[in-house]
Structure formats: C-alpha cells, structure tokens
Design an enzyme around this catalytic site. Structure first.
Site, PDB file in Angstrom:
ATOM      1  N   ARG A  44      61.392 -20.151 -14.638  1.00 16.00           N
ATOM      2  CA  ARG A  44      62.148 -19.415 -15.661  1.00 16.00           C
ATOM      3  C   ARG A  44      62.613 -18.081 -15.057  1.00 16.00           C
ATOM      4  O   ARG A  44      62.208 -17.011 -15.496  1.00 16.00           O
ATOM      5  CB  ARG A  44      61.284 -19.177 -16.905  1.00 16.00           C
ATOM      6  CG  ARG A  44      60.506 -20.374 -17.410  1.00 16.00           C
ATOM      7  CD  ARG A  44      61.345 -21.560 -17.803  1.00 16.00           C
ATOM      8  NE  ARG A  44      62.201 -21.380 -18.956  1.00 16.00           N
ATOM      9  CZ  ARG A  44      61.841 -21.590 -20.212  1.00 16.00           C
ATOM     10  NH1 ARG A  44      60.623 -21.981 -20.486  1.00 16.00           N
ATOM     11  NH2 ARG A  44      62.693 -21.434 -21.195  1.00 16.00           N
ATOM     12  N   GLN A  47      68.302 -19.870 -13.776  1.00 14.71           N
ATOM     13  CA  GLN A  47      68.778 -19.990 -15.157  1.00 14.71           C
ATOM     14  C   GLN A  47      69.804 -21.111 -15.347  1.00 14.71           C
ATOM     15  O   GLN A  47      69.781 -21.827 -16.340  1.00 14.71           O
ATOM     16  CB  GLN A  47      69.425 -18.671 -15.567  1.00 14.71           C
ATOM     17  CG  GLN A  47      68.845 -18.111 -16.830  1.00 14.71           C
ATOM     18  CD  GLN A  47      69.257 -16.678 -17.064  1.00 14.71           C
ATOM     19  OE1 GLN A  47      69.953 -16.067 -16.250  1.00 14.71           O
ATOM     20  NE2 GLN A  47      68.843 -16.136 -18.180  1.00 14.71           N
ATOM     21  N   ASP A  83      68.058 -24.345 -15.869  1.00 25.70           N
ATOM     22  CA  ASP A  83      66.906 -24.294 -16.777  1.00 25.70           C
ATOM     23  C   ASP A  83      67.162 -25.119 -18.043  1.00 25.70           C
ATOM     24  O   ASP A  83      67.729 -24.643 -19.029  1.00 25.70           O
ATOM     25  CB  ASP A  83      66.627 -22.825 -17.108  1.00 25.70           C
ATOM     26  CG  ASP A  83      65.401 -22.640 -17.972  1.00 25.70           C
ATOM     27  OD1 ASP A  83      64.837 -23.646 -18.443  1.00 25.70           O
ATOM     28  OD2 ASP A  83      65.021 -21.480 -18.190  1.00 25.70           O
ATOM     29  N   SER A  98      65.660 -23.900 -21.411  1.00 24.52           N
ATOM     30  CA  SER A  98      66.421 -22.845 -22.097  1.00 24.52           C
ATOM     31  C   SER A  98      67.678 -23.397 -22.761  1.00 24.52           C
ATOM     32  O   SER A  98      67.981 -23.070 -23.912  1.00 24.52           O
ATOM     33  CB  SER A  98      66.829 -21.740 -21.112  1.00 24.52           C
ATOM     34  OG  SER A  98      65.714 -20.979 -20.765  1.00 24.52           O
ATOM     35  N   TYR A 136      55.092 -17.132 -19.884  1.00 27.23           N
ATOM     36  CA  TYR A 136      54.723 -17.789 -21.137  1.00 27.23           C
ATOM     37  C   TYR A 136      53.639 -16.993 -21.857  1.00 27.23           C
ATOM     38  O   TYR A 136      52.879 -16.248 -21.238  1.00 27.23           O
ATOM     39  CB  TYR A 136      54.205 -19.204 -20.856  1.00 27.23           C
ATOM     40  CG  TYR A 136      55.295 -20.139 -20.404  1.00 27.23           C
ATOM     41  CD1 TYR A 136      56.256 -20.580 -21.296  1.00 27.23           C
ATOM     42  CD2 TYR A 136      55.365 -20.579 -19.089  1.00 27.23           C
ATOM     43  CE1 TYR A 136      57.271 -21.433 -20.888  1.00 27.23           C
ATOM     44  CE2 TYR A 136      56.374 -21.430 -18.671  1.00 27.23           C
ATOM     45  CZ  TYR A 136      57.317 -21.855 -19.576  1.00 27.23           C
ATOM     46  OH  TYR A 136      58.320 -22.694 -19.178  1.00 27.23           O
TER      47      TYR A 136
HETATM   48  P1  NAD Z   1      58.105 -21.302 -25.616  1.00 30.85           P
HETATM   49  O1  NAD Z   1      59.009 -22.338 -26.182  1.00 30.85           O
HETATM   50  O2  NAD Z   1      57.043 -21.700 -24.680  1.00 30.85           O
HETATM   51  O3  NAD Z   1      57.425 -20.515 -26.839  1.00 30.85           O
HETATM   52  C1  NAD Z   1      58.227 -19.926 -27.840  1.00 30.85           C
HETATM   53  C2  NAD Z   1      57.730 -18.555 -28.171  1.00 30.85           C
HETATM   54  O4  NAD Z   1      56.512 -18.639 -28.897  1.00 30.85           O
HETATM   55  C3  NAD Z   1      57.447 -17.649 -26.974  1.00 30.85           C
HETATM   56  O5  NAD Z   1      58.249 -16.518 -27.059  1.00 30.85           O
HETATM   57  C4  NAD Z   1      55.973 -17.330 -27.124  1.00 30.85           C
HETATM   58  O6  NAD Z   1      55.679 -16.012 -26.713  1.00 30.85           O
HETATM   59  C5  NAD Z   1      55.772 -17.489 -28.599  1.00 30.85           C
HETATM   60  N1  NAD Z   1      54.382 -17.645 -29.044  1.00 30.85           N
HETATM   61  C6  NAD Z   1      53.355 -18.313 -28.472  1.00 30.85           C
HETATM   62  N2  NAD Z   1      52.231 -18.180 -29.217  1.00 30.85           N
HETATM   63  C7  NAD Z   1      52.566 -17.424 -30.293  1.00 30.85           C
HETATM   64  C8  NAD Z   1      51.848 -16.963 -31.426  1.00 30.85           C
HETATM   65  N3  NAD Z   1      50.554 -17.212 -31.602  1.00 30.85           N
HETATM   66  N4  NAD Z   1      52.524 -16.210 -32.335  1.00 30.85           N
HETATM   67  C9  NAD Z   1      53.832 -15.926 -32.175  1.00 30.85           C
HETATM   68  N5  NAD Z   1      54.559 -16.328 -31.136  1.00 30.85           N
HETATM   69  C10 NAD Z   1      53.927 -17.071 -30.199  1.00 30.85           C
HETATM   70  O7  NAD Z   1      58.965 -20.134 -24.957  1.00 30.85           O
HETATM   71  P2  NAD Z   1      60.337 -20.235 -24.152  1.00 30.85           P
HETATM   72  O8  NAD Z   1      61.459 -20.022 -25.073  1.00 30.85           O
HETATM   73  O9  NAD Z   1      60.325 -21.472 -23.334  1.00 30.85           O
HETATM   74  O10 NAD Z   1      60.217 -18.956 -23.232  1.00 30.85           O
HETATM   75  C11 NAD Z   1      59.081 -18.779 -22.418  1.00 30.85           C
HETATM   76  C12 NAD Z   1      59.236 -17.553 -21.570  1.00 30.85           C
HETATM   77  O11 NAD Z   1      60.198 -17.752 -20.553  1.00 30.85           O
HETATM   78  C13 NAD Z   1      59.699 -16.339 -22.333  1.00 30.85           C
HETATM   79  O12 NAD Z   1      59.034 -15.232 -21.807  1.00 30.85           O
HETATM   80  C14 NAD Z   1      61.141 -16.255 -22.019  1.00 30.85           C
HETATM   81  O13 NAD Z   1      61.680 -14.963 -22.165  1.00 30.85           O
HETATM   82  C15 NAD Z   1      61.085 -16.668 -20.571  1.00 30.85           C
HETATM   83  N6  NAD Z   1      62.366 -17.124 -20.088  1.00 30.85           N
HETATM   84  C16 NAD Z   1      62.902 -16.501 -19.000  1.00 30.85           C
HETATM   85  C17 NAD Z   1      64.123 -16.905 -18.511  1.00 30.85           C
HETATM   86  C18 NAD Z   1      64.733 -16.242 -17.339  1.00 30.85           C
HETATM   87  O14 NAD Z   1      64.268 -15.227 -16.909  1.00 30.85           O
HETATM   88  N7  NAD Z   1      65.753 -16.795 -16.789  1.00 30.85           N
HETATM   89  C19 NAD Z   1      64.787 -17.967 -19.112  1.00 30.85           C
HETATM   90  C20 NAD Z   1      64.191 -18.579 -20.214  1.00 30.85           C
HETATM   91  C21 NAD Z   1      62.989 -18.155 -20.688  1.00 30.85           C
END
Ligand code: NAD
Length: 379
Positions: free
Chosen positions: A123, A128, A131, A134, A229
């Site tokens: 990630r 990106q 990904d 995403s 995560y």
């Molecule tokens: P995910 O689908 O794994 O989870 C969704 C969200 O649920 C996350 O934001 C997580 O923090 C939240 N969560 C988990 N337990 C929780 C709780 N008990 N209460 C409330 N919220 C809770 O997440 P995702 O969308 O796949 O993203 C995962 C990470 O990857 C994030 O930090 C995101 O910013 C990052 N990301 C980075 C890039 C990049 O840099 N290119 C791209 C995509 C995602």
C-alpha cells in the site's frame, strides 16, 4: 510468454480482470501472447472481436488456456478443477484471499504452482496504480452510500420547500480507510450530515478535510501496522469503543461500517444492544460482512430486520458496478504486469527481483513464502 485470462467460476463475481484497451500495454514484446477465454467480456459488452482487434487471441476453452499459458489471471480465487489441469511451475494471479482460503493455498502449494495474491501488493505511493484493494474499495465505499439511500425511508439531503423543510439524514461512518473515505465523500455530495470514526489517529485530518465531523473517542494506545493497517484492539478497548459509539449510532439514520483487520476476522463494533436502541427505519450497511461483520447479527448477502432497523450484510460492493470496477481492476493488472515482467533477448518473463513480486508472491516452488500465511495454514 503467454498470459491467459480465465472467466470466473464464482457466480457472484461480475467483474473481469482485463478489458480490451489494456492489452497493448501488457504485451511487452512481439512474442508475448494474451489468451482470453471465448466470451470473456461479453457480460460487460466487450466482444471477442474487440479483444482480438486489440491483440488478444481468443481461446475456445478454459482448459486450453490453463494447459498452455505461463501465467493465468483471474479476479478471484482458483478452483480445484482448474488447478488439476495446471502443470507445475505455472503462475496464478488473483485475489486469492489466502488467510481465509487455506485449503486452496495448500492445494496450490502441493501442486508446485506459483501464486501471486493481489491483496499483498504494498500500500505504497509507488504501487498505487496496481493496488486492487484500493480501486475496488473506492467503488465499494460509493456503493455503500447508494445502497443505504435505496433502503432509507428518508432522503439524504436537506430540502427547503413550500411544503416544509426536511432535515438532512445523518450518516455515521465507522472505519475510514479507502472505502470509508469514499463513503464520506459520496454521502457529503448527496447532502447528508456526516460523522466518522477510525482507530488510526492519522485519519482525523482526512475526515475533516472532506467536511465531515470526526467523532473523538479516546481508546488509549492505538496505532497501525508497518503496512499501514489498523492493529487489533484489546477486549477492553473494543468494549469502550462500542460504548462510546452508541450515541453516534442511535442518533444516525444510516450507519456504514467498513472496519476490517487485514487477514483477520472483523471486530464487532455495533452490538445487538445498540441495534435495539437505534431509530426504527434506520439502516446499517456492513461492508465487513465478508470477514464476519462489524455488526452483531449481520449476515453476508442478507438484509436482517431487527425491530425496524435494517442490517445489510454486504459482499464486495464493487461487484455491483462491474463496468467501472473491471475498468479499474484491469488498469491495476496492466500496471502490475508492466512493472513485473522483464524482457531479455526478446523473451518476456517475471522479474523475481522486483519488489512487488517479492511482496505478492506467496507461493514459489512449492513453498509458502509469506510467514503470516504459513502460520494460517498450520506450517
Ligand atoms: P481496511 O479495509 O483494512 O480497513 C478499513 C478501516 O477500518 C481502516 O481505516 C482501519 O483503520 C479501520 N478500522 C480497523 N479497526 C477499527 C475499529 N475497531 N474501529 C474503527 N475503525 C477501524 O483499510 P484499507 O482501506 O485497506 O486501508 C488500509 C491502510 O492502507 C490505510 O492506512 C490506508 O490509508 C492505507 N493505504 C495506503 C495507500 C497508499 O499509500 N498508496 C493506498 C491505500 C491504502
């Protein structure tokens, strides 16, 4: 190199992994061949002719592709009857869901087929464009709000009319990753009043920048894994979160939960007790239903009515919009293949020194190369 694209066997899967316009970019040298199963894109309006015109070879049967291609790509998982036809050393690429599909992983390993799981693409900013999590989560986040508005007995925006003023619906979004952010943006665009919460502290600014309110809950020490995560909360933290979120839930017309834990069961964030206190007619859209759900009583692919509160247990909602989700999926696959295939002496092959390959390749030469998955399958 021959890269083959197989139709999905899962009847719920509406997406495809390759649209015709991306074929030319995938073919890195004139010896490369792209095999596509006959009728592959038909359900989305792409004819065999369009694939051929863009440089693919239409192959009559899946069997032929499996037996001849070096690398075989699907959106989702592979099935035993497909693996049985595959020679060892072939590479399969797809959303293999390895933490939950442990039997499939064992089978691929035993057959000495190499496997690249798309969920393991880092990630990072660099990755990106490849990904898949995403791109699909963005569409699912949008879909969650649209689903909610379809089930909602209220409209989302405020309306001032000669017949009176209608207050906007209140939408509470729990979990602000990619899907949550898109859900906030969509709900805001549709005129709802939006609140959101996530355990990762970095999220507060992002929520505010979309014009939504961040619900502040102090759960003590929290953080995120190296991969970005959320980390699993302790039992006490989870109970505190459930209690503190109660007010936001019972004052909302729509609650959208997207809180997932990578490779683990989703945490229960809304208990039966809270559901029983919610307003009649309110809707909960549970995007985490596939990994157990964030809502007590939610059932995957079902709408459960608890005293007038509807809990919608959603599968991957990107499947509801297959034209756009396939366009993005195919774009991710194109970027991935552009990055991981090298050409030497007129021959294409996978570059095993590539960092993306190192991250995504979970089985190589009959060995599971990812420690977390090894543990899951009991090695
Ligand atoms: P995910 O689908 O794994 O989870 C969704 C969200 O649920 C996350 O934001 C997580 O923090 C939240 N969560 C988990 N337990 C929780 C709780 N008990 N209460 C409330 N919220 C809770 O997440 P995702 O969308 O796949 O993203 C995962 C990470 O990857 C994030 O930090 C995101 O910013 C990052 N990301 C980075 C890039 C990049 O840099 N290119 C791209 C995509 C995602």
């Amino acid at each position: 190199m021959i890269i083959g694209f197989l139709s999905e066997k899962d009847t719920l899967e509406t997406r495809i992994a390759l649209i015709p316009e991306h074929i030319k970019k995938i073919k890195k040298n004139e010896n490369d061949k792209i095999y596509v199963e006959s009728g592959y894109g038909e359900k989305l309006g792409f004819t065999n002719g369009e694939y051929e015109k863009n440089g693919a070879t239409i192959v009559k049967t899946a069997k032929e592709i499996i037996e001849t291609a070096d690398c075989i790509i699907k959106v989702g998982k592979f099935y035993n009857e497909e693996l049985e036809l595959m020679k060892k050393g072939k590479l399969v690429i797809g959303m293999l869901n390895p933490y939950f599909e442990t039997e499939l992983i064992k089978n691929i390993k035993t057959r000495k087929i190499d496997a690249f799981s798309l969920e393991f693409i880092p990630r990072t900013t660099y990755a990106q464009k490849m990904d898949i999590l995403s791109s699909q989560a963005s569409i699912a986040g949008y879909g969650a709000v649209i689903q909610a508005s379809m089930h909602n007995q209220k409209i989302l925006p405020m309306m001032m009319t000669p017949a009176g003023t209608i207050n906007p619906s209140k939408v509470f979004i729990i979990g602000v990753g990619v899907a949550g952010l898109q859900a906030i943006a969509t709900a805001k665009r549709l005129g709802a009043r939006v609140e959101a919460f996530d355990t990762r502290p970095a999220v507060e600014e992002q929520v505010k920048s979309l014009g939504a309110k961040f619900v502040k809950i102090d759960l003590g020490e929290m953080g995120e894994s190296k991969a970005g995560y959320a980390v699993e909360l302790t039992k006490e933290q989870l109970q505190l979160q459930q209690k503190e979120m109660e007010k936001a839930c019972i004052t909302s017309d729509v609650v959208i939960t997207t809180a997932k834990l990578f490779g683990k069961k989703a945490p229960i964030l809304i208990t039966k007790d809270v559901v029983s206190k919610m307003k009649k007619g309110s809707i909960i859209i549970d995007l985490a239903a596939e990994t157990g759900g964030n809502v007590e009583g939610s059932i995957l692919n079902e709408i459960v009515d608890v005293n007038g509160v509807k809990i919608v247990g959603c599968d991957d909602l990107a499947r509801m919009y297959p034209i756009h989700s396939s366009q993005m999926f195919s774009g991710n696959i194109k970027s991935l293949l552009e990055d991981i295939i090298k050409v030497e002496d007129g021959k294409s092959s996978i570059n095993y020194e590539n960092e993306i390959v190192k991250a995504g390749l979970i089985i190589k030469n009959g060995e599971i190369t990812n420690n977390g998955i090894k543990e899951k399958v009991g090695e």
